[in-house]
Scaffold this motif. Structure first.
Motif, short mmCIF file in Angstrom:
data_model
loop_
_atom_site.label_atom_id
_atom_site.label_comp_id
_atom_site.label_asym_id
_atom_site.label_seq_id
_atom_site.Cartn_x
_atom_site.Cartn_y
_atom_site.Cartn_z
N HIS A 206 0.85 -1.19 0.00
CA HIS A 206 0.00 0.00 0.00
C HIS A 206 0.89 1.24 0.00
O HIS A 206 2.00 1.23 0.52
CB HIS A 206 -0.91 0.02 1.23
CG HIS A 206 -1.72 -1.23 1.39
ND1 HIS A 206 -2.85 -1.49 0.66
CD2 HIS A 206 -1.51 -2.32 2.19
CE1 HIS A 206 -3.33 -2.67 1.00
NE2 HIS A 206 -2.54 -3.20 1.92
N TRP A 207 0.37 2.30 -0.58
CA TRP A 207 1.11 3.58 -0.65
C TRP A 207 0.11 4.69 -0.93
O TRP A 207 -0.81 4.52 -1.73
CB TRP A 207 2.15 3.51 -1.77
CG TRP A 207 2.67 4.85 -2.20
CD1 TRP A 207 3.68 5.57 -1.63
CD2 TRP A 207 2.18 5.63 -3.28
NE1 TRP A 207 3.85 6.75 -2.30
CE2 TRP A 207 2.93 6.82 -3.32
CE3 TRP A 207 1.17 5.44 -4.23
CZ2 TRP A 207 2.73 7.82 -4.26
CZ3 TRP A 207 0.94 6.44 -5.17
CH2 TRP A 207 1.73 7.60 -5.18
N PHE B 206 6.61 8.91 -4.05
CA PHE B 206 6.50 7.65 -4.79
C PHE B 206 7.87 7.13 -5.23
O PHE B 206 8.13 5.92 -5.17
CB PHE B 206 5.60 7.79 -6.01
CG PHE B 206 5.44 6.49 -6.74
CD1 PHE B 206 4.56 5.53 -6.29
CD2 PHE B 206 6.23 6.20 -7.85
CE1 PHE B 206 4.44 4.31 -6.94
CE2 PHE B 206 6.12 4.99 -8.50
CZ PHE B 206 5.22 4.04 -8.05
N ILE B 207 8.74 8.00 -5.71
CA ILE B 207 10.05 7.54 -6.20
C ILE B 207 10.82 6.87 -5.06
O ILE B 207 11.43 5.81 -5.24
CB ILE B 207 10.85 8.70 -6.81
CG1 ILE B 207 10.14 9.22 -8.07
CG2 ILE B 207 12.27 8.25 -7.16
CD1 ILE B 207 10.81 10.42 -8.70
N ASP B 208 10.79 7.48 -3.87
CA ASP B 208 11.47 6.87 -2.72
C ASP B 208 10.83 5.54 -2.35
O ASP B 208 11.54 4.56 -2.07
CB ASP B 208 11.42 7.82 -1.52
CG ASP B 208 12.25 9.08 -1.73
OD1 ASP B 208 13.22 9.02 -2.51
OD2 ASP B 208 11.92 10.12 -1.13
N TYR B 209 9.51 5.51 -2.31
CA TYR B 209 8.79 4.26 -2.00
C TYR B 209 9.17 3.16 -2.99
O TYR B 209 9.44 2.01 -2.61
CB TYR B 209 7.28 4.51 -2.02
CG TYR B 209 6.46 3.30 -2.41
CD1 TYR B 209 6.14 2.32 -1.47
CD2 TYR B 209 6.03 3.13 -3.73
CE1 TYR B 209 5.40 1.19 -1.84
CE2 TYR B 209 5.29 2.01 -4.10
CZ TYR B 209 4.99 1.05 -3.15
OH TYR B 209 4.28 -0.06 -3.53
N ASN B 210 9.20 3.49 -4.29
CA ASN B 210 9.50 2.50 -5.32
C ASN B 210 10.92 1.96 -5.16
O ASN B 210 11.15 0.75 -5.23
CB ASN B 210 9.33 3.14 -6.69
CG ASN B 210 9.48 2.13 -7.81
OD1 ASN B 210 8.70 1.20 -7.93
ND2 ASN B 210 10.51 2.32 -8.63
N ARG B 211 11.87 2.86 -4.92
CA ARG B 211 13.26 2.42 -4.72
C ARG B 211 13.37 1.52 -3.50
O ARG B 211 14.04 0.48 -3.53
CB ARG B 211 14.18 3.63 -4.56
CG ARG B 211 15.66 3.25 -4.37
CD ARG B 211 16.50 4.43 -3.97
NE ARG B 211 16.16 4.92 -2.64
CZ ARG B 211 15.52 6.07 -2.40
NH1 ARG B 211 15.16 6.86 -3.37
NH2 ARG B 211 15.24 6.42 -1.17
N GLU B 212 12.72 1.91 -2.42
CA GLU B 212 12.82 1.13 -1.18
C GLU B 212 12.22 -0.27 -1.36
O GLU B 212 12.76 -1.25 -0.82
CB GLU B 212 12.12 1.88 -0.05
CG GLU B 212 12.89 3.12 0.40
CD GLU B 212 12.05 4.03 1.28
OE1 GLU B 212 10.94 3.62 1.69
OE2 GLU B 212 12.51 5.15 1.58
N PHE B 213 11.14 -0.37 -2.12
CA PHE B 213 10.55 -1.70 -2.36
C PHE B 213 11.53 -2.58 -3.13
O PHE B 213 11.81 -3.72 -2.73
CB PHE B 213 9.25 -1.57 -3.16
CG PHE B 213 8.81 -2.87 -3.77
CD1 PHE B 213 8.33 -3.90 -2.97
CD2 PHE B 213 8.91 -3.09 -5.15
CE1 PHE B 213 7.94 -5.13 -3.52
CE2 PHE B 213 8.52 -4.30 -5.71
CZ PHE B 213 8.04 -5.33 -4.90
N VAL C 31 1.81 0.09 -7.78
CA VAL C 31 1.66 -0.46 -6.42
C VAL C 31 0.95 -1.81 -6.48
O VAL C 31 1.33 -2.74 -5.76
CB VAL C 31 0.90 0.53 -5.52
CG1 VAL C 31 0.66 -0.09 -4.14
CG2 VAL C 31 1.68 1.83 -5.37
N ALA C 32 -0.05 -1.93 -7.34
CA ALA C 32 -0.75 -3.21 -7.50
C ALA C 32 0.22 -4.29 -8.01
O ALA C 32 0.14 -5.45 -7.58
CB ALA C 32 -1.92 -3.05 -8.46
#
Length: 225
Positions: free
Chosen positions: A108-109, A115-122, A166-167
């Motif tokens: 979830h986000w 978003f860019i940070d979230y994507n990199r961290e994933f 995210v999905a």
């Protein structure tokens, strides 16, 4: 040793986040004054960044943050297509249950600004679960460097749908938690290919008017032969 690593990590983070944009000149004297250190740890950090393709040496002048190369961007995504799916297979086979469960935080986000940070961290969290530490480190380095491509090309990216991405992350996580390495690898490879299909055309559009993006066949000024 800690000081050298801190300077390297700080410089790398600034380059990847484009706080030091492509083309920025980096002078040892200015950097030693800013960090309050001798030239040795600064020079070591810059040489390490040169080895990663983020910095170039300008003979008798200093250093400069490397321009983004379309050819290098293609190579980067090609390697991600190879390494990240293999990291997913290893994670499905060998990662602990708690580690796989911890990936659920990426299902979830809801913060558009991050978003860019979230994507990199994933992607880094997933790669970090590979048993092969060299594989994990190589994949994570590529993922971090891809951040710079996205930030530079963000205004020109077409078809970017964060909710869909995210999905896709959630589907990959489900496959990993089910210990289905083949499905996780297949989904992740398709995910990286789709990212490439968005980012590379955006970089090409930017290259038409931006000298910090090199067209295929261009040479980087000042680069050592």
């Amino acid at each position: 040793m800690l000081l050298r690593r801190n300077i390297y990590e700080e410089l790398k983070a600034d380059i990847i986040a484009c706080r030091l944009p492509p083309g920025t000149e980096l002078r040892e004297q200015e950097m030693t004054a800013r960090h309050g250190v001798s030239r040795s740890p600064v020079r070591d950090a810059l040489l390490r960044l040169e080895g990663e393709g983020l910095v170039m040496i300008l003979p008798r002048q200093g250093y400069r943050v490397n321009a983004v190369s379309l050819e290098d961007a293609r190579d980067l995504f090609r390697l991600r297509r190879l390494l990240e799916p293999e990291a997913a297979r290893e994670a499905a086979r060998h990662a602990g249950d708690a580690d796989l469960a911890s990936l659920s935080r990426f299902s979830h986000w809801n913060d558009p600004a991050s978003f860019i940070d979230y994507n990199r961290e994933f992607h880094c969290a997933l790669a970090g679960l590979a048993r092969n530490r060299r594989l994990a480190a190589s994949a994570m380095s590529l993922i971090e460097q891809a951040d710079r491509l996205v930030r530079i090309s963000l205004d020109s990216i077409k078809g970017r749908q964060p909710d869909q991405l995210v999905a896709e992350h959630a589907a990959i996580i489900d496959a990993l938690q089910a210990r289905d390495g083949s499905r996780a690898a297949r989904l992740l490879r398709a995910h990286v290919i789709a990212a490439e299909a968005r980012v590379l055309p955006a970089l090409k559009r930017r290259a038409e008017s931006d000298a910090t993006i090199q067209q295929p066949g261009q040479k980087t000024r000042g680069k050592r032969e």
